[in-house]
Design a protein around this motif. Structure first.
Motif, short mmCIF file in Angstrom:
data_model
loop_
_atom_site.label_atom_id
_atom_site.label_comp_id
_atom_site.label_asym_id
_atom_site.label_seq_id
_atom_site.Cartn_x
_atom_site.Cartn_y
_atom_site.Cartn_z
N ARG A 128 -2.03 -8.29 14.24
CA ARG A 128 -1.71 -7.77 12.92
C ARG A 128 -0.56 -8.56 12.30
NH1 ARG A 128 -2.86 -2.89 11.11
NH2 ARG A 128 -0.89 -2.54 10.06
N ARG B 128 -11.83 -2.58 12.66
CA ARG B 128 -11.52 -2.58 14.10
C ARG B 128 -11.36 -1.17 14.65
NH1 ARG B 128 -7.07 -7.37 14.66
NH2 ARG B 128 -5.97 -6.15 13.10
N PHE B 129 -11.13 -0.21 13.75
CA PHE B 129 -11.07 1.20 14.18
C PHE B 129 -12.46 1.68 14.58
CE2 PHE B 129 -11.47 0.66 9.63
CZ PHE B 129 -12.61 1.38 9.34
N LYS B 130 -13.48 0.91 14.24
CA LYS B 130 -14.86 1.30 14.54
C LYS B 130 -15.47 0.43 15.63
CE LYS B 130 -17.68 2.46 10.97
NZ LYS B 130 -18.66 2.27 9.86
N THR C 211 -6.94 -5.50 10.51
CA THR C 211 -7.70 -4.27 10.32
C THR C 211 -7.70 -3.99 8.83
OG1 THR C 211 -6.82 -3.41 12.40
CG2 THR C 211 -7.89 -1.83 10.92
N GLN C 212 -8.87 -3.67 8.26
CA GLN C 212 -8.88 -3.35 6.83
C GLN C 212 -7.97 -2.16 6.57
OE1 GLN C 212 -13.31 -3.12 7.33
NE2 GLN C 212 -13.08 -1.28 6.07
N ASP C 213 -7.19 -2.24 5.48
CA ASP C 213 -6.17 -1.24 5.18
C ASP C 213 -6.76 0.12 4.79
OD1 ASP C 213 -3.70 -2.16 5.75
OD2 ASP C 213 -3.14 -2.71 3.72
N GLU C 214 -8.00 0.12 4.38
CA GLU C 214 -8.71 1.37 4.02
C GLU C 214 -10.13 1.25 4.55
OE1 GLU C 214 -7.52 4.00 2.36
OE2 GLU C 214 -5.55 3.15 1.82
N PRO C 215 -10.78 2.39 4.84
CA PRO C 215 -12.15 2.33 5.40
C PRO C 215 -13.16 1.57 4.51
CG PRO C 215 -11.22 4.51 5.74
CD PRO C 215 -10.24 3.77 4.88
N TRP D 257 -5.96 8.34 11.16
CA TRP D 257 -5.42 7.19 10.43
C TRP D 257 -5.83 7.31 8.96
CZ3 TRP D 257 -8.89 2.90 9.05
CH2 TRP D 257 -8.24 1.86 8.38
N LYS D 258 -7.11 7.04 8.66
CA LYS D 258 -7.63 7.17 7.31
C LYS D 258 -9.09 7.57 7.39
CE LYS D 258 -4.32 4.09 5.23
NZ LYS D 258 -4.00 2.80 4.64
N GLN E 81 -6.56 -7.44 18.24
CA GLN E 81 -5.76 -6.45 17.53
C GLN E 81 -4.55 -7.07 16.83
OE1 GLN E 81 -7.04 -3.73 17.00
NE2 GLN E 81 -8.64 -3.79 18.57
N TRP F 214 -11.14 8.54 10.65
CA TRP F 214 -10.87 7.68 11.82
C TRP F 214 -9.49 7.88 12.41
CZ3 TRP F 214 -15.13 5.48 13.59
CH2 TRP F 214 -16.19 5.30 12.69
N ARG F 215 -9.46 7.91 13.73
CA ARG F 215 -8.19 7.89 14.46
C ARG F 215 -7.92 6.44 14.90
NH1 ARG F 215 -10.91 12.14 17.07
NH2 ARG F 215 -10.95 11.06 19.07
N TRP F 216 -6.72 5.98 14.64
CA TRP F 216 -6.38 4.58 14.91
C TRP F 216 -4.89 4.43 14.68
CZ3 TRP F 216 -8.99 1.31 17.51
CH2 TRP F 216 -8.74 -0.06 17.44
#
Lengths: 230, 230
Positions: free
Chosen positions: B42, A178-180, A43-47, B70-71, B40, B74-76
């Motif tokens: 990691r 992946r949050f999206k 998952t990318q660490d920032e959006p 999360w950031k 998922q 986004w919720r994650w």
């Protein structure tokens, strides 16, 4: 926000159909890139880190030694260790454009074949690259494209390509956001059209093919960023 | 250190043999858990975060909404957002033990079936759990075991199980310490024996089965940690 619904032109890898497409793709030999890449899926660490995370996945999939410590005694790539990128606080705020990405790939020991896409480009060239790279575990493709053009939420985006299905002419996007969205299959034609969209800063979106290891001197790249791409 | 060589009792998922075992496992129906989990996958954010990262993978694979940001918007889930864990600075230094892990699973909306393994335990019970969970995309297994007992580098370790091959009686460990070992197949018997090893702090290593969503009140868990597990 908790996730987005995939538009109907995308098929989630986790769905029954998505897994079936994967099986057929694997049988065709066009998912050789899948296992090394998915073993390094992040998952990318920032959006706004899609470019950095795509690069980190490929560096780790190629088992390239960064030559510097990640954490504890271990050498390993994460987004904050890449060389030749704009300052992280800038990338966190606005992401990276394609020229910056290309420059950074070379600084980070990757050999890059860069193909610009515009209205005169031929989809056959893209398909040939996809067919070649997805059959290899040493060559990986990253595409930049307009999410809008795929009916997805967001603007410009970077994704590694994780597989190809020849009959359906579809590719697997291992979306690092992946949050999206989950990893998903989409037609090559849709992706190619989404690469033709013009980006305000760098012109059209594009794709490139990455293999290891370049011998370019880091300092040269850093100079390039300032002189040519900024 | 840049990676470790897998001992000969482990087969890398990325190898030709490892991919073949995966294909057979998938055909047998015992890799239903693979696609949601690998989507998922990691790298643990710190060398001692194996428990946290295993839990984050499962929470995101189950598509559980953390109910907190999360950031960006986004919720994650990531490792730093889990509830009911020891303080992060402690986990960074010494990791977590199995009791702390169990307590934290409940705080983070997971239902847990916990099975302690000792010298009197029957491998058939473990195999039954593996056979059941690997056929489902809603039930995931985490094992704690002694790496030493597998001829691997390190001490106690947590890993999610990503698949099962019935004829070979092997399971797939999606090792979150990707800077050290790639995902790999290993015999159930070896893993079971590595769970029997006695841990200095908590007794034997063990395994548990996780599904969503528990209704336990968070405060109760936090109290549990202090009264029972510390």
């Amino acid at each position: 926000l908790f996730k987005k619904t995939l538009p109907s032109n995308c098929i989630s890898l986790n769905s029954r159909d998505g897994q079936q497409i994967f099986q057929e793709s694997y049988q065709s030999g066009h998912s050789a890139c899948f296992f090394p890449l998915v073993s390094q899926f992040r998952t990318q660490d920032e959006p706004a880190f899609c470019a950095l995370t795509s690069m980190v996945m490929i560096l780790n999939a190629l088992e390239i030694d960064p030559g510097s410590i990640w954490k504890g005694p271990w050498r390993w790539y994460d987004e904050r260790m890449l060389l030749g990128c704009p300052p992280l606080k800038v990338v966190i705020r606005i992401g990276m454009n394609y020229d910056e990405f290309l420059s950074a790939t070379v600084c980070n020991k990757l050999s890059v074949v860069n193909v610009r896409v515009d209205d005169n480009s031929d989809i056959r060239k893209f398909r040939e690259c996809v067919q070649m790279c997805t059959k290899s575990d040493k060559c990986f493709l990253v595409a930049t494209y307009s999410r809008c053009a795929l009916n997805q939420n967001g603007g410009g985006h970077f994704s590694p390509i994780g597989g190809y299905h020849p009959e359906k002419d579809m590719i697997l996007l291992l979306d690092t956001a992946r949050f999206k969205y989950p990893p998903h299959w989409i037609s090559i034609e849709s992706l190619f059209n989404a690469m033709k969209v013009i980006d305000d800063i760098t012109g059209n979106f594009s794709f490139c093919q990455l293999t290891g290891t370049s011998v370019t001197i880091v300092q040269t790249c850093v100079l390039n960023i300032h002189s040519n791409f900024r």
